[in-house]
Write an enzyme that holds these catalytic residues in place. Structure first.
Site, mmCIF file in Angstrom:
data_model
loop_
_atom_site.group_PDB
_atom_site.id
_atom_site.type_symbol
_atom_site.label_atom_id
_atom_site.label_comp_id
_atom_site.label_asym_id
_atom_site.label_seq_id
_atom_site.Cartn_x
_atom_site.Cartn_y
_atom_site.Cartn_z
ATOM 1 N N ALA A 18 13.744 18.304 52.936
ATOM 2 C CA ALA A 18 12.668 18.598 51.978
ATOM 3 C C ALA A 18 11.371 17.970 52.474
ATOM 4 C CB ALA A 18 13.025 18.044 50.607
ATOM 5 N N ALA B 116 16.794 2.035 53.859
ATOM 6 C CA ALA B 116 16.875 1.484 52.495
ATOM 7 C C ALA B 116 15.835 0.414 52.188
ATOM 8 C CB ALA B 116 18.282 0.918 52.269
ATOM 9 N N GLY C 7 12.655 0.661 53.299
ATOM 10 C CA GLY C 7 11.330 1.273 53.448
ATOM 11 C C GLY C 7 10.681 1.566 52.100
ATOM 12 N N HIS D 6 -3.323 10.178 52.503
ATOM 13 C CA HIS D 6 -2.173 9.271 52.359
ATOM 14 C C HIS D 6 -2.585 7.808 52.529
ATOM 15 C CE1 HIS D 6 0.337 12.892 52.805
ATOM 16 N NE2 HIS D 6 1.333 12.162 52.344
ATOM 17 N N HIS D 7 -1.633 6.941 52.181
ATOM 18 C CA HIS D 7 -1.745 5.493 52.410
ATOM 19 C C HIS D 7 -1.867 5.229 53.923
ATOM 20 C CE1 HIS D 7 2.459 5.348 53.864
ATOM 21 N NE2 HIS D 7 2.647 6.330 52.986
ATOM 22 N N LYS E 204 1.131 5.227 56.754
ATOM 23 C CA LYS E 204 1.863 6.431 57.192
ATOM 24 C C LYS E 204 1.785 6.589 58.706
ATOM 25 C CE LYS E 204 2.457 11.347 56.192
ATOM 26 N NZ LYS E 204 3.922 11.223 56.297
ATOM 27 N N GLY F 226 4.136 16.030 56.824
ATOM 28 C CA GLY F 226 5.095 17.137 56.858
ATOM 29 C C GLY F 226 4.787 18.170 55.793
ATOM 30 N N THR F 227 4.333 17.701 54.643
ATOM 31 C CA THR F 227 4.010 18.621 53.549
ATOM 32 C C THR F 227 2.834 19.516 53.929
ATOM 33 O OG1 THR F 227 4.700 16.887 52.017
ATOM 34 C CG2 THR F 227 3.437 18.728 51.093
ATOM 35 N N GLY G 139 14.345 13.374 53.814
ATOM 36 C CA GLY G 139 12.911 13.408 53.501
ATOM 37 C C GLY G 139 12.062 13.074 54.707
ATOM 38 N N PHE H 26 9.678 15.955 48.038
ATOM 39 C CA PHE H 26 10.644 15.978 46.934
ATOM 40 C C PHE H 26 9.970 16.071 45.565
ATOM 41 C CE2 PHE H 26 13.323 13.711 50.128
ATOM 42 C CZ PHE H 26 14.432 14.545 50.087
HETATM 43 N N1 LIG Z 1 10.004 14.253 51.705
HETATM 44 C C1 LIG Z 1 9.359 13.442 50.877
HETATM 45 O O1 LIG Z 1 9.154 13.740 49.679
HETATM 46 C C2 LIG Z 1 8.881 12.117 51.398
HETATM 47 C C3 LIG Z 1 9.041 11.827 52.709
HETATM 48 N N2 LIG Z 1 8.630 10.627 53.215
HETATM 49 C C4 LIG Z 1 8.934 10.406 54.619
HETATM 50 O O2 LIG Z 1 9.988 9.461 54.704
HETATM 51 C C5 LIG Z 1 9.867 8.708 55.908
HETATM 52 C C6 LIG Z 1 9.845 7.219 55.544
HETATM 53 O O3 LIG Z 1 8.640 6.933 54.877
HETATM 54 P P1 LIG Z 1 8.291 5.443 54.368
HETATM 55 O O4 LIG Z 1 9.375 4.948 53.471
HETATM 56 O O5 LIG Z 1 6.907 5.481 53.867
HETATM 57 O O6 LIG Z 1 8.337 4.642 55.760
HETATM 58 P P2 LIG Z 1 8.741 3.112 55.979
HETATM 59 O O7 LIG Z 1 8.263 2.755 57.347
HETATM 60 O O8 LIG Z 1 8.285 2.301 54.811
HETATM 61 O O9 LIG Z 1 10.341 3.141 55.939
HETATM 62 C C7 LIG Z 1 11.168 3.597 56.957
HETATM 63 C C8 LIG Z 1 12.339 2.642 57.005
HETATM 64 O O10 LIG Z 1 13.343 3.167 57.855
HETATM 65 C C9 LIG Z 1 13.843 2.080 58.640
HETATM 66 N N3 LIG Z 1 14.515 2.614 59.819
HETATM 67 C C10 LIG Z 1 13.988 2.959 61.008
HETATM 68 N N4 LIG Z 1 14.953 3.429 61.823
HETATM 69 C C11 LIG Z 1 16.104 3.376 61.131
HETATM 70 C C12 LIG Z 1 17.450 3.710 61.427
HETATM 71 N N5 LIG Z 1 17.795 4.202 62.627
HETATM 72 N N6 LIG Z 1 18.399 3.527 60.471
HETATM 73 C C13 LIG Z 1 18.063 3.026 59.266
HETATM 74 N N7 LIG Z 1 16.795 2.678 58.908
HETATM 75 C C14 LIG Z 1 15.843 2.844 59.845
HETATM 76 C C15 LIG Z 1 12.623 1.256 58.920
HETATM 77 O O11 LIG Z 1 12.990 -0.052 59.350
HETATM 78 P P3 LIG Z 1 11.922 -0.922 60.209
HETATM 79 O O12 LIG Z 1 10.793 -1.213 59.255
HETATM 80 O O13 LIG Z 1 12.720 -2.115 60.604
HETATM 81 O O14 LIG Z 1 11.491 -0.081 61.356
HETATM 82 C C16 LIG Z 1 11.961 1.251 57.535
HETATM 83 O O15 LIG Z 1 12.500 0.269 56.680
HETATM 84 C C17 LIG Z 1 8.585 9.212 56.587
HETATM 85 O O16 LIG Z 1 8.904 10.211 57.519
HETATM 86 C C18 LIG Z 1 7.803 9.814 55.420
HETATM 87 O O17 LIG Z 1 6.873 10.773 55.825
HETATM 88 C C19 LIG Z 1 8.043 9.680 52.421
HETATM 89 C C20 LIG Z 1 7.825 9.938 51.099
HETATM 90 C C21 LIG Z 1 8.206 11.181 50.472
HETATM 91 O O1 LIG Z 2 4.766 9.266 54.351
HETATM 92 C C1 LIG Z 2 4.625 9.568 53.138
HETATM 93 O O2 LIG Z 2 4.223 8.755 52.299
HETATM 94 C C2 LIG Z 2 4.927 10.924 52.712
HETATM 95 N N1 LIG Z 2 5.475 11.744 53.586
HETATM 96 C C3 LIG Z 2 5.827 13.098 53.357
HETATM 97 C C4 LIG Z 2 4.979 14.016 54.216
HETATM 98 O O3 LIG Z 2 4.656 13.656 55.358
HETATM 99 O O4 LIG Z 2 4.658 15.111 53.767
HETATM 100 C C5 LIG Z 2 5.810 13.469 51.891
HETATM 101 C C6 LIG Z 2 4.707 12.831 51.103
HETATM 102 O O5 LIG Z 2 3.495 13.383 51.501
HETATM 103 C C7 LIG Z 2 4.700 11.316 51.305
#
Ligand SMILES: NC(=O)C1=CN([C@@H]2O[C@H](COP(=O)(O)OP(=O)(O)OC[C@H]3O[C@@H](n4cnc5c(N)ncnc54)[C@H](OP(=O)(O)O)[C@@H]3O)[C@@H](O)[C@H]2O)C=CC1
Ligand SMILES: O=C(O)C1=N[C@H](C(=O)O)C[C@H](O)C1
Length: 250
Positions: free
Chosen positions: A105, A11, A13, A135-136, A139, A145-146, A78, A108
């Site tokens: 997914a 939550a 992230g 990507h940023h 990552k 994954g996409t 995700g 999304f």
């Molecule tokens: N399918 C889609 O459309 C998308 C998918 N993604 C994917 O989503 C994932 C997250 O991306 P992003 O938000 O950029 O990454 P971030 O690193 O910003 O966020 C991940 C968060 O998860 C926390 N976390 C780690 N382990 C746990 C756990 N066991 N329980 C609860 N929280 C935990 C982390 O905490 P801490 O920082 O303390 O480690 C961090 O706050 C990636 O795999 C990304 O590729 C992202 C965007 C779109």
């Molecule tokens: O980490 C990201 O930001 C994203 N992760 C997903 C991926 O790995 O495909 C989806 C999107 O590209 C953003």
């Protein structure tokens, strides 16, 4: 009508924090949990969560899903890092909890889902194809994954059309210069400050090229897909891989 009780994992992230806001703003949902690393999963049971939105890390996702499935909590996922082995492990867990639904997914956003569909359609008509994802720099995984899923879909379409290996006369190359090989499709990953999530599929044939490009400019691009997934997953038992299964793409 009672509201869907939803919790977000990850939550704090980048995408998780946006998902918290989206769930809070949805009239038909109630946010009953916003968990970060170290928070106890048991609180999901105490709060009566019906659906979890899993947006953490490849290292955490399997344990989190195992807990959710064992407790009959549906999940919209995700997080990246999916392999055949991981999917098989998840299917085994789901077999013991047959009413529970999990949506994974790779992306999304509607534009990214359509990019995958269009790339799959186009693949059979072109001799060459490569995927570039951008990507940023925060990552953690590469390729995305996409991009991995896009390349797998392209490879399956090429195989179905009877296309063989791609033309490529490269004899010497620096490591990584030709990208990662995903089922015979080169995938290149760019990490650049200022970017969010972008992908190009480059297709080439005799005397012509086709480029399919998608840009996610803000994490809000993922929210309609997440909310759709939450609404649909409760009536989709078992594993659904890809948001396209919940969309009417014609
Ligand atoms: N399918 C889609 O459309 C998308 C998918 N993604 C994917 O989503 C994932 C997250 O991306 P992003 O938000 O950029 O990454 P971030 O690193 O910003 O966020 C991940 C968060 O998860 C926390 N976390 C780690 N382990 C746990 C756990 N066991 N329980 C609860 N929280 C935990 C982390 O905490 P801490 O920082 O303390 O480690 C961090 O706050 C990636 O795999 C990304 O590729 C992202 C965007 C779109
Ligand atoms: O980490 C990201 O930001 C994203 N992760 C997903 C991926 O790995 O495909 C989806 C999107 O590209 C953003």
């Amino acid at each position: 009508m009672s509201k869907l009780r939803v919790a977000v994992l990850g939550a704090k992230g980048r995408i998780g924090s946006e998902a918290v806001r989206a769930v809070e703003a949805a009239d038909d949902m109630e946010l009953v949990g916003a968990l970060g690393r170290g928070d106890k999963l048991e609180s999901l049971v105490d709060s009566g969560a019906q659906v979890v939105v899993e947006l953490t890390t490849p290292a955490s996702v399997m344990g989190n899903l195992d807990f959710c499935v064992r407790h009959g909590i549906h999940a919209v996922v995700g997080t990246t890092g999916w392999t055949d082995e991981r999917l098989a492990q998840l299917n085994t867990s789901l077999a013991a909890s047959p009413e529970t639904g999990v949506l994974i997914a790779p992306n999304f956003s509607i534009g990214a889902v359509l990019t995958m569909t269009f790339a799959q359609q186009a693949a059979r008509y072109f001799e060459s194809v490569e995927v570039v994802e951008l990507h940023h720099p925060g990552k953690a995984d590469a390729p995305s994954g996409t991009a991995t899923r896009t390349a797998q879909l392209i490879a399956a379409a090429r195989a179905e059309a009877g296309l063989g290996t791609q033309p490529d006369a490269t004899l010497t190359a620096l490591d990584g210069a030709r990208g990662a090989d995903v089922d015979g499709v080169p995938v290149h990953a760019v990490r650049l400050r200022g970017l969010l999530a972008h992908q190009e599929v480059l297709l080439g044939g005799e005397g012509e090229t086709l480029t399919i490009r998608h840009d996610s400019l803000h994490h809000s691009s993922f929210m309609p897909g997440i909310l759709l997934g939450v609404r649909r997953v409760t009536s989709a038992p078992g594993l659904t891989f890809g948001l396209e299964h919940f969309l009417d793409l014609g």
